[in-house]
Design a protein around this motif. Structure first.
Motif, PDB file in Angstrom:
ATOM      1  N   LEU A 131      -3.014  -6.814 -30.867  1.00 40.63           N
ATOM      2  CA  LEU A 131      -3.429  -5.916 -29.799  1.00 40.63           C
ATOM      3  C   LEU A 131      -3.177  -6.529 -28.420  1.00 40.63           C
ATOM      4  CD1 LEU A 131      -4.698  -3.123 -30.237  1.00 40.63           C
ATOM      5  CD2 LEU A 131      -6.902  -4.135 -29.585  1.00 40.63           C
ATOM      6  N   GLU A 132      -3.363  -7.857 -28.317  1.00 34.77           N
ATOM      7  CA  GLU A 132      -3.201  -8.523 -27.018  1.00 34.77           C
ATOM      8  C   GLU A 132      -1.755  -8.905 -26.741  1.00 34.77           C
ATOM      9  OE1 GLU A 132      -5.956 -11.853 -26.817  1.00 34.77           O
ATOM     10  OE2 GLU A 132      -7.458 -10.615 -27.815  1.00 34.77           O
ATOM     11  N   LYS A 133      -0.916  -8.952 -27.792  1.00 34.62           N
ATOM     12  CA  LYS A 133       0.460  -9.451 -27.640  1.00 34.62           C
ATOM     13  C   LYS A 133       1.269  -8.645 -26.635  1.00 34.62           C
ATOM     14  CE  LYS A 133       1.595 -11.974 -31.735  1.00 34.62           C
ATOM     15  NZ  LYS A 133       1.422 -11.627 -33.101  1.00 34.62           N
ATOM     16  N   SER A 134       1.104  -7.301 -26.671  1.00 36.80           N
ATOM     17  CA  SER A 134       1.943  -6.466 -25.808  1.00 36.80           C
ATOM     18  C   SER A 134       1.594  -6.676 -24.338  1.00 36.80           C
ATOM     19  CB  SER A 134       1.764  -4.998 -26.185  1.00 36.80           C
ATOM     20  OG  SER A 134       0.405  -4.671 -26.074  1.00 36.80           O
ATOM     21  N   ASN A 135       0.401  -7.197 -24.086  1.00 35.95           N
ATOM     22  CA  ASN A 135      -0.035  -7.404 -22.701  1.00 35.95           C
ATOM     23  C   ASN A 135       0.115  -8.860 -22.256  1.00 35.95           C
ATOM     24  OD1 ASN A 135      -1.177  -6.345 -20.343  1.00 35.95           O
ATOM     25  ND2 ASN A 135      -3.171  -7.230 -20.879  1.00 35.95           N
ATOM     26  N   LEU A 136       0.715  -9.690 -23.130  1.00 34.49           N
ATOM     27  CA  LEU A 136       0.772 -11.131 -22.843  1.00 34.49           C
ATOM     28  C   LEU A 136       2.124 -11.517 -22.247  1.00 34.49           C
ATOM     29  CD1 LEU A 136      -0.585 -13.983 -23.263  1.00 34.49           C
ATOM     30  CD2 LEU A 136       0.766 -14.108 -25.370  1.00 34.49           C
ATOM     31  N   CYS A 137       2.072 -12.344 -21.220  1.00 31.56           N
ATOM     32  CA  CYS A 137       3.295 -12.861 -20.607  1.00 31.56           C
ATOM     33  C   CYS A 137       3.224 -14.391 -20.618  1.00 31.56           C
ATOM     34  CB  CYS A 137       3.406 -12.315 -19.178  1.00 31.56           C
ATOM     35  SG  CYS A 137       4.829 -12.931 -18.299  1.00 31.56           S
ATOM     36  N   ILE A 138       4.241 -15.016 -21.191  1.00 31.11           N
ATOM     37  CA  ILE A 138       4.268 -16.488 -21.283  1.00 31.11           C
ATOM     38  C   ILE A 138       5.092 -17.042 -20.118  1.00 31.11           C
ATOM     39  CG2 ILE A 138       4.924 -18.467 -22.700  1.00 31.11           C
ATOM     40  CD1 ILE A 138       4.654 -16.700 -25.177  1.00 31.11           C
ATOM     41  N   LEU A 139       4.478 -17.875 -19.304  1.00 30.82           N
ATOM     42  CA  LEU A 139       5.158 -18.502 -18.169  1.00 30.82           C
ATOM     43  C   LEU A 139       5.526 -19.927 -18.576  1.00 30.82           C
ATOM     44  CD1 LEU A 139       2.563 -17.336 -15.471  1.00 30.82           C
ATOM     45  CD2 LEU A 139       4.690 -16.188 -16.175  1.00 30.82           C
ATOM     46  N   VAL A 140       6.787 -20.287 -18.387  1.00 28.64           N
ATOM     47  CA  VAL A 140       7.258 -21.606 -18.818  1.00 28.64           C
ATOM     48  C   VAL A 140       7.655 -22.409 -17.578  1.00 28.64           C
ATOM     49  CG1 VAL A 140       8.866 -22.862 -20.282  1.00 28.64           C
ATOM     50  CG2 VAL A 140       8.102 -20.573 -20.964  1.00 28.64           C
ATOM     51  N   ALA A 141       6.879 -23.458 -17.286  1.00 28.19           N
ATOM     52  CA  ALA A 141       7.104 -24.238 -16.057  1.00 28.19           C
ATOM     53  C   ALA A 141       8.044 -25.402 -16.332  1.00 28.19           C
ATOM     54  CB  ALA A 141       5.765 -24.762 -15.530  1.00 28.19           C
ATOM     55  N   GLY A 142       9.112 -25.501 -15.539  1.00 28.94           N
ATOM     56  CA  GLY A 142      10.035 -26.627 -15.635  1.00 28.94           C
ATOM     57  C   GLY A 142      11.170 -26.406 -16.606  1.00 28.94           C
ATOM     58  N   ALA A 143      11.594 -25.148 -16.762  1.00 28.22           N
ATOM     59  CA  ALA A 143      12.553 -24.828 -17.828  1.00 28.22           C
ATOM     60  C   ALA A 143      14.011 -25.022 -17.426  1.00 28.22           C
ATOM     61  CB  ALA A 143      12.339 -23.394 -18.286  1.00 28.22           C
ATOM     62  N   PHE A 148      21.518 -29.952 -19.491  1.00 27.12           N
ATOM     63  CA  PHE A 148      22.069 -28.637 -19.810  1.00 27.12           C
ATOM     64  C   PHE A 148      21.733 -28.209 -21.239  1.00 27.12           C
ATOM     65  CE2 PHE A 148      25.654 -25.728 -20.868  1.00 27.12           C
ATOM     66  CZ  PHE A 148      25.299 -24.719 -19.992  1.00 27.12           C
ATOM     67  N   ASP A 149      21.703 -29.168 -22.197  1.00 23.61           N
ATOM     68  CA  ASP A 149      21.368 -28.771 -23.577  1.00 23.61           C
ATOM     69  C   ASP A 149      19.931 -28.240 -23.642  1.00 23.61           C
ATOM     70  OD1 ASP A 149      20.409 -31.405 -23.129  1.00 23.61           O
ATOM     71  OD2 ASP A 149      20.387 -31.863 -25.271  1.00 23.61           O
ATOM     72  N   HIS A 150      19.019 -28.872 -22.877  1.00 22.35           N
ATOM     73  CA  HIS A 150      17.645 -28.374 -22.837  1.00 22.35           C
ATOM     74  C   HIS A 150      17.578 -26.996 -22.172  1.00 22.35           C
ATOM     75  CE1 HIS A 150      15.062 -31.310 -24.585  1.00 22.35           C
ATOM     76  NE2 HIS A 150      15.382 -32.297 -23.779  1.00 22.35           N
ATOM     77  N   GLU A 151      18.322 -26.829 -21.074  1.00 22.90           N
ATOM     78  CA  GLU A 151      18.300 -25.529 -20.373  1.00 22.90           C
ATOM     79  C   GLU A 151      18.766 -24.408 -21.303  1.00 22.90           C
ATOM     80  OE1 GLU A 151      19.162 -25.922 -15.795  1.00 22.90           O
ATOM     81  OE2 GLU A 151      20.786 -26.790 -16.943  1.00 22.90           O
ATOM     82  N   ILE A 152      19.856 -24.657 -22.011  1.00 26.59           N
ATOM     83  CA  ILE A 152      20.389 -23.642 -22.934  1.00 26.59           C
ATOM     84  C   ILE A 152      19.410 -23.429 -24.083  1.00 26.59           C
ATOM     85  CG2 ILE A 152      22.211 -23.291 -24.678  1.00 26.59           C
ATOM     86  CD1 ILE A 152      23.094 -22.447 -21.940  1.00 26.59           C
ATOM     87  N   GLY A 153      18.797 -24.524 -24.565  1.00 21.92           N
ATOM     88  CA  GLY A 153      17.774 -24.399 -25.612  1.00 21.92           C
ATOM     89  C   GLY A 153      16.615 -23.548 -25.130  1.00 21.92           C
ATOM     90  N   ASN A 154      16.239 -23.709 -23.863  1.00 20.42           N
ATOM     91  CA  ASN A 154      15.135 -22.915 -23.307  1.00 20.42           C
ATOM     92  C   ASN A 154      15.526 -21.437 -23.208  1.00 20.42           C
ATOM     93  OD1 ASN A 154      13.683 -25.301 -23.083  1.00 20.42           O
ATOM     94  ND2 ASN A 154      14.204 -25.639 -20.923  1.00 20.42           N
ATOM     95  N   ILE A 155      16.764 -21.168 -22.780  1.00 24.40           N
ATOM     96  CA  ILE A 155      17.231 -19.775 -22.708  1.00 24.40           C
ATOM     97  C   ILE A 155      17.307 -19.177 -24.116  1.00 24.40           C
ATOM     98  CG2 ILE A 155      19.256 -18.337 -22.166  1.00 24.40           C
ATOM     99  CD1 ILE A 155      19.653 -20.192 -19.696  1.00 24.40           C
ATOM    100  N   ASN A 156      17.693 -20.002 -25.078  1.00 22.01           N
ATOM    101  CA  ASN A 156      17.758 -19.515 -26.467  1.00 22.01           C
ATOM    102  C   ASN A 156      16.390 -19.043 -26.967  1.00 22.01           C
ATOM    103  OD1 ASN A 156      19.088 -19.006 -28.965  1.00 22.01           O
ATOM    104  ND2 ASN A 156      18.220 -20.908 -29.782  1.00 22.01           N
TER     105      ASN A 156
END
Ligand SMILES: Nc1ncnc2c1ncn2[C@@H]1O[C@H](COP(=O)(O)OP(=O)(O)OP(=O)(O)O)[C@@H](O)[C@H]1O
Ligand SMILES: Cc1ncc(C[n+]2csc(CCO)c2C)c(N)n1
Length: 257
Positions: A131-143, A148-156
């Motif tokens: 019920l709460e999932k549709s209203n949840l937004c995950i903010l990822v700090a430092g992505a 570059f491999d980490h950045e692409i992994g984060n976008i993935n």
């Protein structure tokens, strides 16, 4: 087709005045220099998770954002709810400190096939009632803005969890996914973001994308890597609309104060 609305109101210092229902936020801190607005996101989030070495950043760098306050006071005030990952980067003194404060430590060192960010998003998915999932937004700090491999992994991770709302953030810009299952309405918070923006097909070409509100709009236009993708575009209206036959990344610059 339903409309999905997006707003970076989490970057506003005060409570937004627009009337729509405000989402609930979870914050994931990665092992990268903390964005300057991390304390603001921390305050707005109901759940705060450090991905492995992200806990070192909270321990070491959060007090630096409050140079006039006592280091221990800040560490006690900014206590992560969870530290999760393969635990090859977080220091033992940091684990010990937060364990004493009651932080939950989840060691998944047996899994060397998924990233620490992936593990943290899976934790949020599995611990949030439907019920709460549709209203949840995950903010990822430092992505972004590192390896570059980490950045692409984060976008993935945006693609891997495409039904969840996830925003990748650094000091300079944010990125989110616009799934092709919806039409999109992006409400620009012009005091904190823009005008530079981009729309990028991810995973596969887009045969048809249509936008409004941009300096260079697309009108049933195709986009593909190796051909046209929309970078260095400019937002010219407070409301942007996007419709596409493929998933797109939306990125917009964040203003320096
Ligand atoms: N330089 C970076 N750029 C972007 N994201 C990063 C960077 N470093 C770490 N991250 C993010 O923070 C998370 C935790 O980082 P951490 O250094 O603990 O990971 P790790 O699994 O030990 O990485 P590795 O072993 O590949 O160096 C990563 O999963 C990644 O999402
Ligand atoms: C094909 C393939 N490439 C790389 C890795 C390595 N890897 C991917 S995620 C991860 C955990 C990082 O915390 C590690 C070590 C793998 N397993 N499979």
């Amino acid at each position: 087709m339903d409309v999905m609305t997006h707003s970076s109101s989490f970057l506003l210092p005060s409570i937004p005045t627009d009337n729509g229902p405000s989402p609930s936020y979870a914050l994931i801190v990665l092992n990268q220099r903390l964005p300057r607005f991390t304390p603001l996101l921390w305050t707005k989030a109901q759940l705060r998770i450090c991905a492995d070495g992200g806990a070192n950043r909270v321990f070491d760098e959060l007090p630096q954002l409050f140079p006039h306050e006592d280091v221990l006071d800040i560490r006690n005030r900014y206590k992560p709810d969870v530290i999760k990952g393969d635990m090859d980067s977080v220091r033992q003194e940091v684990i010990d400190f937060y364990t004493n404060l009651g932080t939950k430590i989840i060691d998944e060192s047996y899994d060397q096939d998924s990233t620490d960010l992936c593990k943290c998003v899976a934790y949020i998915r599995d611990s949030t009632p439907n019920l709460e999932k549709s209203n949840l937004c995950i903010l990822v700090a430092g992505a972004l803005g590192g390896r570059f491999d980490h950045e692409i992994g984060n976008i993935n991770v945006l693609c891997r969890f495409s039904t969840m709302r996830i925003v990748l953030l650094t000091d300079d810009c944010l990125i989110l996914l616009l799934p092709s299952t919806h039409r999109h309405e992006i409400l620009i918070q012009s005091s904190v973001e823009g005008p530079h923006c981009g729309l990028i097909p991810i995973g596969m070409p887009s045969e048809r994308t249509t936008t409004t509100g941009l300096k260079w709009n697309l009108s049933d236009t195709g986009m593909r890597f190796g051909g046209l993708i929309s970078t260095s575009n400019i937002v010219i209206e407070e409301r942007i609309t996007v419709q596409s036959d493929s998933d797109l990344l939306w990125t917009i610059s964040i203003k320096t104060p």
